[in-house]
Design an enzyme around this catalytic site. Structure first.
Site, PDB file in Angstrom:
ATOM      1  N   HIS A   1       4.534   2.191  -4.007  1.00 11.05           N
ATOM      2  CA  HIS A   1       5.303   1.737  -2.838  1.00 11.05           C
ATOM      3  C   HIS A   1       5.404   0.209  -2.838  1.00 11.05           C
ATOM      4  O   HIS A   1       6.460  -0.369  -2.594  1.00 11.05           O
ATOM      5  CB  HIS A   1       4.616   2.173  -1.530  1.00 11.05           C
TER       6      HIS A   1
ATOM      7  N   LYS B   1       5.033  17.352   8.022  1.00 15.18           N
ATOM      8  CA  LYS B   1       3.952  17.402   7.026  1.00 15.18           C
ATOM      9  C   LYS B   1       2.645  17.128   7.732  1.00 15.18           C
ATOM     10  O   LYS B   1       2.576  16.254   8.588  1.00 15.18           O
ATOM     11  CB  LYS B   1       4.128  16.287   5.999  1.00 15.18           C
TER      12      LYS B   1
ATOM     13  N   ARG C   1      10.879   8.213  -9.267  1.00 23.01           N
ATOM     14  CA  ARG C   1       9.906   8.307 -10.351  1.00 23.01           C
ATOM     15  C   ARG C   1      10.392   9.159 -11.509  1.00 23.01           C
ATOM     16  O   ARG C   1      10.059   8.927 -12.651  1.00 23.01           O
ATOM     17  CB  ARG C   1       8.582   8.897  -9.837  1.00 23.01           C
TER      18      ARG C   1
ATOM     19  N   SER D   1       1.369   9.514  -3.603  1.00 25.03           N
ATOM     20  CA  SER D   1       0.374   9.685  -2.533  1.00 25.03           C
ATOM     21  C   SER D   1      -0.287  11.061  -2.663  1.00 25.03           C
ATOM     22  O   SER D   1      -1.478  11.215  -2.382  1.00 25.03           O
ATOM     23  CB  SER D   1       1.036   9.559  -1.158  1.00 25.03           C
TER      24      SER D   1
HETATM   25  P1  ADP Z   1       8.164  10.712   1.565  1.00 21.74           P
HETATM   26  O1  ADP Z   1       7.231  11.652   2.226  1.00 21.74           O
HETATM   27  O2  ADP Z   1       9.346  10.320   2.413  1.00 21.74           O
HETATM   28  O3  ADP Z   1       8.574  11.058   0.147  1.00 21.74           O
HETATM   29  P2  ADP Z   1       6.387   8.778   0.406  1.00 21.74           P
HETATM   30  O4  ADP Z   1       5.466   7.908   1.174  1.00 21.74           O
HETATM   31  O5  ADP Z   1       5.778   9.802  -0.476  1.00 21.74           O
HETATM   32  O6  ADP Z   1       7.341   9.381   1.489  1.00 21.74           O
HETATM   33  O7  ADP Z   1       7.375   7.903  -0.473  1.00 21.74           O
HETATM   34  C1  ADP Z   1       8.208   6.920   0.085  1.00 21.74           C
HETATM   35  C2  ADP Z   1       9.145   6.378  -0.985  1.00 21.74           C
HETATM   36  O8  ADP Z   1       8.398   5.748  -2.004  1.00 21.74           O
HETATM   37  C3  ADP Z   1       9.972   7.440  -1.700  1.00 21.74           C
HETATM   38  O9  ADP Z   1      11.260   6.902  -1.982  1.00 21.74           O
HETATM   39  C4  ADP Z   1       9.245   7.661  -2.985  1.00 21.74           C
HETATM   40  O10 ADP Z   1      10.096   8.124  -4.016  1.00 21.74           O
HETATM   41  C5  ADP Z   1       8.783   6.245  -3.263  1.00 21.74           C
HETATM   42  N1  ADP Z   1       7.637   6.230  -4.151  1.00 21.74           N
HETATM   43  C6  ADP Z   1       6.444   6.805  -3.984  1.00 21.74           C
HETATM   44  N2  ADP Z   1       5.623   6.581  -5.036  1.00 21.74           N
HETATM   45  C7  ADP Z   1       6.345   5.824  -5.900  1.00 21.74           C
HETATM   46  C8  ADP Z   1       6.086   5.265  -7.206  1.00 21.74           C
HETATM   47  N3  ADP Z   1       4.932   5.471  -7.827  1.00 21.74           N
HETATM   48  N4  ADP Z   1       7.062   4.545  -7.791  1.00 21.74           N
HETATM   49  C9  ADP Z   1       8.245   4.373  -7.165  1.00 21.74           C
HETATM   50  N5  ADP Z   1       8.565   4.871  -5.960  1.00 21.74           N
HETATM   51  C10 ADP Z   1       7.637   5.587  -5.330  1.00 21.74           C
END
Ligand code: ADP
Length: 153
Positions: A19, A43, A92, A129
């Site tokens: 992030h 969630k 990703r 995450s």
């Molecule tokens: P959500 O539940 O909306 O997917 P996340 O907190 O998991 O929320 O992710 C928020 C954003 O960060 C999403 O666009 C996700 O693709 C991006 N993201 C998460 N991990 C990575 C990573 N390792 N590299 C690039 N983008 C990421």
């Protein structure tokens, strides 16, 4: 003309180096980036909202253009409220791409908000995450995968 405003929405459960890297790389493109901590995704989260918020604030404290907000409801409604014309998302892999594309098209149709995708940094393509939570649940160290201010006790 000033640079646009973006919302980077997510559940950040917890915030990861993936992030952080997306926000850091998007900074030159936007006047302001709001990190939108979503409260209503349906969630069940591992960490309470207050903790996730605190970690986001610590993580982005040195970036004056970044502000953390929590929100309920549709991302496009948050964008309207904050005058944001872009949603920022990270990609990703092809699974992310398929899912994110549908959401982006929907947000364009219902909210006239465009989505900017940044590919994950190569060294972060495997970080999520979900995996971090799995490691925490099994008492593995996640120090390498979360920003320095995130202390998971
Ligand atoms: P959500 O539940 O909306 O997917 P996340 O907190 O998991 O929320 O992710 C928020 C954003 O960060 C999403 O666009 C996700 O693709 C991006 N993201 C998460 N991990 C990575 C990573 N390792 N590299 C690039 N983008 C990421």
């Amino acid at each position: 003309m000033s640079a646009p405003i973006a919302v980077f929405p997510g559940s950040f459960d917890p915030v990861t180096v993936g992030h952080f890297s997306i926000v850091e790389r998007a900074l030159p493109l936007f006047e302001r980036i709001y990190i939108g901590l979503g409260r209503n995704t349906g969630k069940k989260s591992m960490f309470p909202l207050e903790k996730r918020m605190e970690w986001l604030e610590v993580t982005f404290k040195d970036m004056a253009q970044v502000e953390v907000v929590s929100f309920e409801g549709l991302t496009v409604d948050l964008c309207r409220k904050l005058h944001a014309t872009f949603i920022l998302r990270g990609l990703r892999n092809s699974t992310d791409h398929g899912y994110e594309r549908s959401i982006a098209l929907m947000n364009m149709q219902i909210g006239k908000v465009d989505t900017l995708f940044l590919p994950s940094a190569p060294e972060h393509a495997h970080v999520s995450s979900t995996i971090v939570r799995e490691m925490i649940a099994n008492n593995a160290s996640v120090e390498a995968f979360v920003p320095p201010g995130v202390r998971i006790a």
